[in-house]
Design an enzyme around this catalytic site. Structure first.
Site, PDB file in Angstrom:
ATOM      1  N   HIS A  68     173.151  37.945  50.483  1.00  0.00           N
ATOM      2  CA  HIS A  68     172.399  39.142  51.496  1.00  0.00           C
ATOM      3  C   HIS A  68     171.396  37.940  51.213  1.00  0.00           C
ATOM      4  O   HIS A  68     170.804  37.074  51.034  1.00  0.00           O
ATOM      5  CB  HIS A  68     171.771  40.157  50.173  1.00  0.00           C
ATOM      6  CG  HIS A  68     171.812  41.309  51.444  1.00  0.00           C
ATOM      7  ND1 HIS A  68     170.030  41.771  51.395  1.00  0.00           N
ATOM      8  CD2 HIS A  68     172.478  42.308  51.423  1.00  0.00           C
ATOM      9  CE1 HIS A  68     170.886  42.305  53.000  1.00  0.00           C
ATOM     10  NE2 HIS A  68     171.941  42.734  52.288  1.00  0.00           N
ATOM     11  N   PRO A  69     171.274  38.096  53.307  1.00  0.00           N
ATOM     12  CA  PRO A  69     169.978  37.254  53.477  1.00  0.00           C
ATOM     13  C   PRO A  69     168.459  37.452  53.576  1.00  0.00           C
ATOM     14  O   PRO A  69     168.471  37.311  54.836  1.00  0.00           O
ATOM     15  CB  PRO A  69     171.746  37.103  54.743  1.00  0.00           C
ATOM     16  CG  PRO A  69     172.086  38.595  55.123  1.00  0.00           C
ATOM     17  CD  PRO A  69     171.938  38.925  53.939  1.00  0.00           C
ATOM     18  N   CYS A  70     168.396  39.008  53.083  1.00  0.00           N
ATOM     19  CA  CYS A  70     167.625  39.562  53.998  1.00  0.00           C
ATOM     20  C   CYS A  70     165.805  38.590  53.150  1.00  0.00           C
ATOM     21  O   CYS A  70     165.171  38.717  54.053  1.00  0.00           O
ATOM     22  CB  CYS A  70     167.094  41.291  52.957  1.00  0.00           C
ATOM     23  SG  CYS A  70     167.499  40.768  51.382  1.00  0.00           S
ATOM     24  N   LYS A  71     166.310  37.504  52.563  1.00  0.00           N
ATOM     25  CA  LYS A  71     165.327  37.071  52.220  1.00  0.00           C
ATOM     26  C   LYS A  71     165.471  35.427  52.536  1.00  0.00           C
ATOM     27  O   LYS A  71     164.180  34.352  52.479  1.00  0.00           O
ATOM     28  CB  LYS A  71     164.888  36.605  50.419  1.00  0.00           C
ATOM     29  CG  LYS A  71     164.596  38.033  50.180  1.00  0.00           C
ATOM     30  CD  LYS A  71     163.404  38.528  50.251  1.00  0.00           C
ATOM     31  CE  LYS A  71     163.113  40.603  50.135  1.00  0.00           C
ATOM     32  NZ  LYS A  71     161.566  41.190  50.590  1.00  0.00           N
TER      33      LYS A  71
END
Lengths: 329, 283
Positions: B231-234
């Site tokens: 997941h690329p949220c950070k």
């Protein structure tokens, strides 16, 4: 002509390894359901193979892969020359679908393989391979798609024409020892990375081989330039030192039948990785191959355990809508 | 529920204007144009990577049709992540200041539930038990085919004598995530026999911090199949930190080096997948 007093051994060739990604199986299932429906059983396919590998692949001699993906079924995607965008060469063939495991087992495997190798043999006899040597690199697969269970039973073949007398390697040397001139090596590597076709001819520009300046020609120039041709160059996908990859087999048969040579010098060019050049030069002693009857065909892919038989892929976890929904909720 | 989140995100994505001006240095994010330039540099430097147009039905208009995502296939993976994890964590995180929590921690919308339950769901099926031999070949079904003495032996007892190694392999793709304005990595693994790994099997090649938190199995944006993805949220926060660190130490860094920097960062997440990236940028 050199005297081959020390015929070391018969030549070995590193087989292809089929690599079907999930997008390939999705697209195959889609074609079966929406295009072929109940009655169609064959689809043309198109695979790609890289000649540049990771350093680790060379280090561990990983089998050279042929990739099959969502584009493998694209209509018109049948041009087997190098795709400049991806840097990969193409390989064409056919998928044969059967409707049950029993039908899969009932297929006459020898006949299937013989039929699969026919286009390559015909390309040699007709001379079409001279214009388009990629015709020699073919594949065929037998697939039983269990669309309900998302399970695919499949067996790839990479047909190789196999003469009764094997090819023998008389000498095998690093590229640098045969072509010590740095500009020759650079020229050969540049040709290997830019050529559309996976093979080409090399000849000396001057009359004297020691002058060390080479030039490259397309394969089809052989008939006119034959007297001056000094080597056949192959852009080699292999990862084992001094062992050419599968592609060379049918190419050597082509040379035997078309030019009736007793031997040929082959330059196997591999991309330079990490500063080491694993390209090599082999002198191969050729058998006589008659135009009739056709040579036998070999090339069923072995399983991961080295057995002769199909593989099974179970993609239920990634394809079954119920399981995907459960996993996402 | 992850499905609602995905729907929400795709709606937001469709109305989010495409990033036009570079915020590479300020925020660690990338415009689509910068992605294409950075991808071109990767493909040029590392020929095992290439561009693909993917599935024509999924083409994104803000990227060139033949440069939708970056792909490398059949990448060897010799060991499991836990075998090297300790050393990688030391190397990568110790110096990153505020510690790993910063980007390892999962926001409420990321995929811990997805990751956990996808392996959970798997335990019901035939491909469930984890490990490499879950999906057997039809082992007892072999055929007599003609002997081929010219084939280099690649499997079984004969190959045991040679140096030929059988190993897991991975296909990796890098996509541009318009919502997070950063890159996103997708992976799919195969066992030593070339058969697809289960999700659980793939999680063994992802560092433990991520495997159970930020990795999910999702529909690929450009390919007609499901892949594991981090997941690329950070991602942009980590990238920003890496960029700052390099600038502080006086190193020059350009937006077209983003993919190299990103792959270096990702190598901490999938430490044993030996994909190719020139060490152009080292922090």
């Amino acid at each position: 002509t050199p005297h081959f007093r020390h015929l070391s051994c018969c030549s070995h060739f590193q087989p292809w390894s089929s690599h079907c990604d999930p997008a390939f199986w999705h697209t195959l299932a889609d074609r079966k359901i929406n295009v072929l429906r109940l009655h169609g059983h064959t689809l043309p396919i198109f695979g790609t193979y890289p000649v540049a590998h990771t350093a680790s692949a060379y280090l561990h001699s990983l089998a050279p892969p042929v990739f099959f993906d969502q584009l493998s079924f694209t209509q018109g995607n049948t041009e087997p020359t190098r795709d400049s965008a991806s840097g990969m060469f193409g390989i064409t063939g056919t998928v044969h679908l059967v409707d049950s495991l029993e039908a899969f087992k009932a297929v006459d495997k020898a006949r299937f393989l013989h039929d699969a190798g026919k286009p390559a043999w015909e390309a040699i006899l007709s001379g079409a391979a001279l214009e388009n040597p990629s015709l020699l690199n073919v594949t065929a697969a037998l697939v039983y798609p269990d669309l309900k269970q998302h399970v695919f039973t499949y067996w790839f073949a990479f047909p190789a024409l196999s003469p009764d007398t094997e090819f023998r390697v008389a000498a095998c040397k690093p590229l640098g020892s045969v072509y010590p001139n740095g500009s020759d090596q650079a020229l050969l590597h540049n040709a290997a990375s830019s050529q559309k076709e996976p093979c080409f001819l090399v000849r000396h520009r001057g009359s004297n081989a020691a002058s060390g300046i080479v030039e490259t020609l397309p394969l089809k120039a052989w008939s006119t330039a034959q007297a001056n041709v000094t080597a056949l160059a192959v852009v080699d996908a292999g990862t084992v030192p001094n062992c050419p990859s599968w592609l060379l087999r049918n190419l050597l048969v082509f040379v035997c039948v078309t030019y009736k040579l007793q031997w040929v010098r082959v330059i196997c060019l591999r991309p330079t990785v990490g500063g080491s050049d694993s390209s090599f030069v082999m002198d191969v002693v050729l058998p006589t191959i008659p135009r009739q009857p056709p040579p036998r065909v070999v090339g069923w892919e072995k399983t991961g355990k080295g057995a002769n038989g199909p593989r099974t892929v179970n993609l239920a976890e990634f394809m079954d809508p119920v399981r995907l929904a459960a996993a996402a909720s | 529920c992850a499905k609602m989140q995905n729907l929400f995100r795709s709606v937001v994505e469709s109305i989010t204007p495409t990033l036009k001006t570079s915020h590479f240095f300020e925020n660690g994010v990338l415009t689509p144009e910068e992605f294409v330039k950075a991808g071109d540099l990767l493909v040029y430097k590392c020929p095992t990577w290439s561009w693909t147009g993917g599935d024509p039905a999924r083409t994104k208009p803000y990227l060139p049709p033949d440069k939708q995502c970056l792909v490398t296939k059949g990448v060897p993976c010799l060991r499991r992540a836990r075998q090297v994890e300790a050393s990688v964590r030391d190397e990568f995180f110790v110096s990153s200041g505020e510690g790993e929590e910063d980007w390892v921690a999962t926001s409420s919308e990321a995929g811990p539930t997805g990751a956990a339950s996808s392996s959970g769901a798997a335990s019901g099926g035939p491909a469930a038990a984890g490990g490499d031999d879950d999906i057997p070949d039809i082992d007892d079904y072999t055929e007599d085919v003609e002997d081929d003495p010219s084939a280099l032996s690649t499997g079984g007892a004969a190959a045991a004598d040679s140096n030929i190694l059988r190993t897991r392999t991975y296909d990796l793709t890098i996509t541009y995530d318009k919502y997070y304005q950063t890159l996103r990595i997708w992976l799919f693994g195969y066992n030593e026999s070339g058969q697809p790994l289960t999700a659980k099997g793939m999680f063994e090649d992802i560092s433990a911090d991520h495997a159970n938190k930020t990795v999910t199995i999702e529909q690929h944006p450009h390919l007609p199949a499901h892949y594991a993805t981090i997941h690329p949220c950070k991602h942009s926060a980590v990238m920003k930190k890496l960029i700052d660190k390099m600038q502080e130490s006086g190193k020059e860094i350009r937006p077209d080096q983003y993919v190299f920097l990103f792959l270096k960062f990702i190598s901490a997440v999938i430490p044993t997948i030996e994909y190719d990236y020139t060490i152009e940028v080292s922090s």
